[in-house]
Design a protein around this motif. Sequence first.
Motif, PDB file in Angstrom:
ATOM      1  N   THR A  46      16.924   1.323 -12.956  1.00 18.44           N
ATOM      2  CA  THR A  46      18.328   1.004 -12.677  1.00 18.44           C
ATOM      3  C   THR A  46      19.211   2.233 -12.870  1.00 18.44           C
ATOM      4  O   THR A  46      20.090   2.505 -12.053  1.00 18.44           O
ATOM      5  CB  THR A  46      18.802  -0.149 -13.565  1.00 18.44           C
ATOM      6  N   SER A  47      18.983   2.982 -13.935  1.00 13.73           N
ATOM      7  CA  SER A  47      19.755   4.219 -14.139  1.00 13.73           C
ATOM      8  C   SER A  47      19.552   5.193 -12.990  1.00 13.73           C
ATOM      9  O   SER A  47      20.494   5.824 -12.523  1.00 13.73           O
ATOM     10  CB  SER A  47      19.341   4.893 -15.447  1.00 13.73           C
ATOM     11  N   ALA A  48      18.318   5.312 -12.532  1.00 15.46           N
ATOM     12  CA  ALA A  48      18.030   6.223 -11.426  1.00 15.46           C
ATOM     13  C   ALA A  48      18.682   5.758 -10.131  1.00 15.46           C
ATOM     14  O   ALA A  48      19.154   6.579  -9.336  1.00 15.46           O
ATOM     15  CB  ALA A  48      16.524   6.365 -11.240  1.00 15.46           C
ATOM     16  N   THR A  49      18.748   4.454  -9.893  1.00 15.54           N
ATOM     17  CA  THR A  49      19.373   3.979  -8.655  1.00 15.54           C
ATOM     18  C   THR A  49      20.888   4.109  -8.698  1.00 15.54           C
ATOM     19  O   THR A  49      21.511   4.266  -7.650  1.00 15.54           O
ATOM     20  CB  THR A  49      18.978   2.522  -8.350  1.00 15.54           C
ATOM     21  N   ILE A  75      16.238  12.516 -19.835  1.00 15.70           N
ATOM     22  CA  ILE A  75      17.626  12.149 -20.124  1.00 15.70           C
ATOM     23  C   ILE A  75      17.735  10.712 -20.631  1.00 15.70           C
ATOM     24  O   ILE A  75      18.261  10.462 -21.722  1.00 15.70           O
ATOM     25  CB  ILE A  75      18.513  12.361 -18.878  1.00 15.70           C
ATOM     26  N   TYR A  76      17.260   9.758 -19.855  1.00 15.35           N
ATOM     27  CA  TYR A  76      17.348   8.357 -20.263  1.00 15.35           C
ATOM     28  C   TYR A  76      16.584   8.070 -21.557  1.00 15.35           C
ATOM     29  O   TYR A  76      17.101   7.382 -22.434  1.00 15.35           O
ATOM     30  CB  TYR A  76      16.869   7.442 -19.133  1.00 15.35           C
ATOM     31  N   PRO A  77      15.359   8.580 -21.730  1.00 13.23           N
ATOM     32  CA  PRO A  77      14.643   8.295 -22.974  1.00 13.23           C
ATOM     33  C   PRO A  77      15.361   8.779 -24.229  1.00 13.23           C
ATOM     34  O   PRO A  77      15.279   8.138 -25.278  1.00 13.23           O
ATOM     35  CB  PRO A  77      13.307   9.024 -22.796  1.00 13.23           C
ATOM     36  N   LEU A  78      16.066   9.907 -24.135  1.00 16.81           N
ATOM     37  CA  LEU A  78      16.820  10.375 -25.304  1.00 16.81           C
ATOM     38  C   LEU A  78      17.887   9.362 -25.716  1.00 16.81           C
ATOM     39  O   LEU A  78      17.976   8.974 -26.884  1.00 16.81           O
ATOM     40  CB  LEU A  78      17.482  11.722 -25.004  1.00 16.81           C
ATOM     41  N   VAL A  79      18.694   8.936 -24.770  1.00 13.06           N
ATOM     42  CA  VAL A  79      19.766   7.982 -25.083  1.00 13.06           C
ATOM     43  C   VAL A  79      19.185   6.638 -25.503  1.00 13.06           C
ATOM     44  O   VAL A  79      19.693   5.993 -26.412  1.00 13.06           O
ATOM     45  CB  VAL A  79      20.723   7.839 -23.879  1.00 13.06           C
ATOM     46  N   CYS A  80      18.117   6.227 -24.865  1.00  9.31           N
ATOM     47  CA  CYS A  80      17.438   4.987 -25.228  1.00  9.31           C
ATOM     48  C   CYS A  80      16.976   5.040 -26.681  1.00  9.31           C
ATOM     49  O   CYS A  80      17.140   4.079 -27.431  1.00  9.31           O
ATOM     50  CB  CYS A  80      16.254   4.763 -24.292  1.00  9.31           C
ATOM     51  N   HIS A  81      16.434   6.155 -27.100  1.00  8.34           N
ATOM     52  CA  HIS A  81      15.989   6.297 -28.495  1.00  8.34           C
ATOM     53  C   HIS A  81      17.175   6.246 -29.455  1.00  8.34           C
ATOM     54  O   HIS A  81      17.098   5.607 -30.500  1.00  8.34           O
ATOM     55  CB  HIS A  81      15.220   7.605 -28.689  1.00  8.34           C
ATOM     56  N   TRP A  82      18.259   6.898 -29.107  1.00 11.35           N
ATOM     57  CA  TRP A  82      19.417   6.916 -29.987  1.00 11.35           C
ATOM     58  C   TRP A  82      19.949   5.516 -30.281  1.00 11.35           C
ATOM     59  O   TRP A  82      20.308   5.204 -31.398  1.00 11.35           O
ATOM     60  CB  TRP A  82      20.556   7.722 -29.375  1.00 11.35           C
ATOM     61  N   HIS A 111      24.180   1.980 -17.764  1.00  5.40           N
ATOM     62  CA  HIS A 111      25.290   2.386 -16.900  1.00  5.40           C
ATOM     63  C   HIS A 111      25.930   3.688 -17.355  1.00  5.40           C
ATOM     64  O   HIS A 111      26.435   4.453 -16.542  1.00  5.40           O
ATOM     65  CB  HIS A 111      26.316   1.270 -16.809  1.00  5.40           C
ATOM     66  N   MET A 112      25.915   3.960 -18.650  1.00  6.62           N
ATOM     67  CA  MET A 112      26.462   5.236 -19.113  1.00  6.62           C
ATOM     68  C   MET A 112      25.592   6.394 -18.621  1.00  6.62           C
ATOM     69  O   MET A 112      26.106   7.372 -18.083  1.00  6.62           O
ATOM     70  CB  MET A 112      26.559   5.281 -20.625  1.00  6.62           C
ATOM     71  N   GLY A 114      23.426   6.424 -16.097  1.00  7.29           N
ATOM     72  CA  GLY A 114      23.512   6.508 -14.643  1.00  7.29           C
ATOM     73  C   GLY A 114      24.840   7.052 -14.167  1.00  7.29           C
ATOM     74  O   GLY A 114      24.894   7.895 -13.271  1.00  7.29           O
ATOM     75  N   GLY A 115      25.934   6.584 -14.750  1.00  2.00           N
ATOM     76  CA  GLY A 115      27.263   7.016 -14.327  1.00  2.00           C
ATOM     77  C   GLY A 115      27.565   8.453 -14.659  1.00  2.00           C
ATOM     78  O   GLY A 115      28.103   9.201 -13.825  1.00  2.00           O
ATOM     79  N   ILE A 116      27.242   8.873 -15.868  1.00  9.84           N
ATOM     80  CA  ILE A 116      27.515  10.257 -16.262  1.00  9.84           C
ATOM     81  C   ILE A 116      26.589  11.220 -15.507  1.00  9.84           C
ATOM     82  O   ILE A 116      27.002  12.295 -15.117  1.00  9.84           O
ATOM     83  CB  ILE A 116      27.378  10.419 -17.783  1.00  9.84           C
ATOM     84  N   SER A 117      25.341  10.817 -15.309  1.00  9.47           N
ATOM     85  CA  SER A 117      24.397  11.680 -14.598  1.00  9.47           C
ATOM     86  C   SER A 117      24.765  11.844 -13.125  1.00  9.47           C
ATOM     87  O   SER A 117      24.477  12.858 -12.518  1.00  9.47           O
ATOM     88  CB  SER A 117      22.976  11.121 -14.688  1.00  9.47           C
ATOM     89  N   GLY A 118      25.380  10.804 -12.553  1.00  9.80           N
ATOM     90  CA  GLY A 118      25.751  10.859 -11.138  1.00  9.80           C
ATOM     91  C   GLY A 118      26.950  11.706 -10.954  1.00  9.80           C
ATOM     92  O   GLY A 118      27.187  12.419 -10.046  1.00  9.80           O
TER      93      GLY A 118
END
Length: 118
Positions: A46-49, A75-82, A111-112, A114-118
């Motif tokens: 979902t983050s990637a899409t 990127i996503y795994p870091l935030v997911c771990h936090w 969404h954070m 995905g949104g910030i990365s986009g």
Amino acid sequence: LSWWVIGYGLARGTKIFNGFLGYEHPFHLPETGGIAWFFDLSFVATSATIVSGAMAERTKFVCYVVFTLLISGIIYPLVCHWVWSDQGFMKVGNPAAQVPILDFAGCGVVHMVGGISG
């Protein structure tokens, strides 16, 4: 593929660097089976899409594929771990968390990122 190779281990692994990062060996799957892994995979996708909507018709397809590998594996795994790992430094319920974040059903992290990365 990058979620399976490195991402899940970074997201759900044992904490290092005071909870900033998790680590497990590559190709790590949980002891409970692949259900938890697959559930987290849906959030990664979902983050990637979300990023794909921002990059559509602005970049070449190869650039999107490379960025998807980066967002899924690092990127996503870091935030997911936090936020979601029991050892994460922002996890609600972790007594060491100085700034706990309560994330309802994953919408904040997904969404954070995905949104910030986009």
